[in-house]
Design a protein around this motif. Sequence first.
Motif, PDB file in Angstrom:
ATOM      1  N   LEU A 128     -40.982  22.446 -25.669  1.00 59.91           N
ATOM      2  CA  LEU A 128     -42.299  22.161 -26.223  1.00 59.91           C
ATOM      3  C   LEU A 128     -42.987  23.396 -26.782  1.00 59.91           C
ATOM      4  O   LEU A 128     -42.901  24.486 -26.197  1.00 59.91           O
ATOM      5  N   VAL A 129     -43.679  23.194 -27.906  1.00 59.97           N
ATOM      6  CA  VAL A 129     -44.617  24.178 -28.437  1.00 59.97           C
ATOM      7  C   VAL A 129     -45.948  23.452 -28.579  1.00 59.97           C
ATOM      8  O   VAL A 129     -46.018  22.428 -29.258  1.00 59.97           O
ATOM      9  N   ILE A 130     -46.994  23.967 -27.940  1.00 64.74           N
ATOM     10  CA  ILE A 130     -48.288  23.283 -27.924  1.00 64.74           C
ATOM     11  C   ILE A 130     -49.345  24.200 -28.530  1.00 64.74           C
ATOM     12  O   ILE A 130     -49.676  25.248 -27.957  1.00 64.74           O
ATOM     13  N   ILE A 220     -46.508  20.163 -30.785  1.00 69.28           N
ATOM     14  CA  ILE A 220     -47.701  19.330 -30.608  1.00 69.28           C
ATOM     15  C   ILE A 220     -48.928  20.138 -31.006  1.00 69.28           C
ATOM     16  O   ILE A 220     -49.015  21.333 -30.707  1.00 69.28           O
ATOM     17  N   ALA A 221     -49.881  19.490 -31.657  1.00 72.21           N
ATOM     18  CA  ALA A 221     -51.152  20.133 -31.997  1.00 72.21           C
ATOM     19  C   ALA A 221     -52.297  19.350 -31.387  1.00 72.21           C
ATOM     20  O   ALA A 221     -52.310  18.112 -31.408  1.00 72.21           O
ATOM     21  N   THR A 222     -53.267  20.063 -30.829  1.00 73.11           N
ATOM     22  CA  THR A 222     -54.474  19.443 -30.310  1.00 73.11           C
ATOM     23  C   THR A 222     -55.655  20.335 -30.657  1.00 73.11           C
ATOM     24  O   THR A 222     -55.504  21.383 -31.278  1.00 73.11           O
ATOM     25  N   GLY A 223     -56.865  19.928 -30.289  1.00 71.94           N
ATOM     26  CA  GLY A 223     -58.046  20.701 -30.615  1.00 71.94           C
ATOM     27  C   GLY A 223     -58.738  20.185 -31.865  1.00 71.94           C
ATOM     28  O   GLY A 223     -58.195  19.356 -32.614  1.00 71.94           O
ATOM     29  N   GLY A 224     -59.941  20.683 -32.103  1.00 70.72           N
ATOM     30  CA  GLY A 224     -60.794  20.167 -33.161  1.00 70.72           C
ATOM     31  C   GLY A 224     -60.241  20.253 -34.569  1.00 70.72           C
ATOM     32  O   GLY A 224     -60.589  19.432 -35.428  1.00 70.72           O
ATOM     33  N   ILE A 229     -55.038  20.691 -39.913  1.00 74.82           N
ATOM     34  CA  ILE A 229     -53.909  21.612 -39.956  1.00 74.82           C
ATOM     35  C   ILE A 229     -52.595  20.844 -39.881  1.00 74.82           C
ATOM     36  O   ILE A 229     -51.633  21.156 -40.594  1.00 74.82           O
ATOM     37  N   GLY A 230     -52.563  19.802 -39.054  1.00 75.44           N
ATOM     38  CA  GLY A 230     -51.357  18.998 -38.923  1.00 75.44           C
ATOM     39  C   GLY A 230     -50.941  18.328 -40.221  1.00 75.44           C
ATOM     40  O   GLY A 230     -49.741  18.100 -40.464  1.00 75.44           O
ATOM     41  N   GLU A 231     -51.907  18.021 -41.072  1.00 72.99           N
ATOM     42  CA  GLU A 231     -51.588  17.392 -42.353  1.00 72.99           C
ATOM     43  C   GLU A 231     -50.884  18.344 -43.304  1.00 72.99           C
ATOM     44  O   GLU A 231     -50.241  17.911 -44.264  1.00 72.99           O
ATOM     45  N   HIS A 232     -50.994  19.640 -43.055  1.00 69.86           N
ATOM     46  CA  HIS A 232     -50.427  20.633 -43.972  1.00 69.86           C
ATOM     47  C   HIS A 232     -49.276  21.423 -43.362  1.00 69.86           C
ATOM     48  O   HIS A 232     -48.642  22.208 -44.059  1.00 69.86           O
ATOM     49  N   ILE A 236     -45.295  20.520 -37.473  1.00 70.04           N
ATOM     50  CA  ILE A 236     -45.979  19.894 -36.334  1.00 70.04           C
ATOM     51  C   ILE A 236     -45.526  18.443 -36.227  1.00 70.04           C
ATOM     52  O   ILE A 236     -45.663  17.666 -37.169  1.00 70.04           O
ATOM     53  N   ASP A 237     -44.976  18.082 -35.072  1.00 69.56           N
ATOM     54  CA  ASP A 237     -44.417  16.743 -34.881  1.00 69.56           C
ATOM     55  C   ASP A 237     -45.455  15.719 -34.448  1.00 69.56           C
ATOM     56  O   ASP A 237     -45.326  14.525 -34.728  1.00 69.56           O
ATOM     57  N   LYS A 238     -46.512  16.172 -33.734  1.00 66.14           N
ATOM     58  CA  LYS A 238     -47.488  15.217 -33.201  1.00 66.14           C
ATOM     59  C   LYS A 238     -48.858  15.879 -33.084  1.00 66.14           C
ATOM     60  O   LYS A 238     -48.973  16.984 -32.548  1.00 66.14           O
ATOM     61  N   CYS A 239     -49.889  15.196 -33.578  1.00 70.03           N
ATOM     62  CA  CYS A 239     -51.273  15.624 -33.357  1.00 70.03           C
ATOM     63  C   CYS A 239     -51.875  14.712 -32.299  1.00 70.03           C
ATOM     64  O   CYS A 239     -51.789  13.489 -32.410  1.00 70.03           O
TER      65      CYS A 239
END
Length: 261
Positions: A128-130, A220-224, A229-232, A236-239
């Motif tokens: 995992l990369v978070i 995985i990406a989380t936060g405001g 950022i995930g769209e670009h 990133i596999d999952k927001c």
Amino acid sequence: MYIVFDVGNTNIVTSILDGDGMVQETFRNRTNDRMTEDEFMGFFKSMMDIHNIEVKDIQGIMISSVVPVITTMLQRFAKKYFNLDAFVVNIKKKVPFKFKRGVDGSNMGADRIINIVQALKEYPDKNLVIFDFGTATTYEVLKKEVYIGGGIFPGPRTYINSLFGTTARLPKVEFDEKNTVLGKNTVDGIQAATFNGYIGQVKYLIQKIKEEVGEDCFVIATGGYSKIIGEHVEEIDKCSSKLSIRGIYTLYKMNKSKKES
């Protein structure tokens, strides 16, 4: 019902969870380290009234905080108004991961702990990369259930604010999506360079992480800022915007079960 406080440097995000840990309501207010438990109750009571929540409905209170003075205030708040001892996230709690030899996790922040806890629950048996894109951006790297390292750098808004705060004439602008690196004026130029530069930084870090891990990783990406950022960043596999809130509850249940056994 449960109250969950996720305290960051900018906002206190408060969530109301049902008995199964599902988020029912979420609201936020600015982090103010001078606020007392009585002042906070004034704000919180208005939210309770709006959502028809009574004190007797609350079974537990959980706190994940990177601001120690707010942690203390919320502990007093929980005891005074709900007669509950708040569950406070820290690395001394039972966690579902261990640290690689040579990695010091003794000062790992609560925000990072809960992200790891929930990511491991939702994506077991993966490397995992978070990424957590907040006031500061953090990333955690795990090979299965072993934490091998991570990093911290300025969040998108902090990134831009630092430019405004250290220059005499450059304006303060928003971190905003730009599909070109060629700005047509000063504001446009700041946004074009900072947005695309930030995206490039994240892409490069993911590339280097995967090289050092030597195996495929689930990112995985989380936060405001995770959605924009995930769209670009196609790497990133999952927001997952509620990763941290779910992580607090997961850790709470894990430690409650341990205490009861």
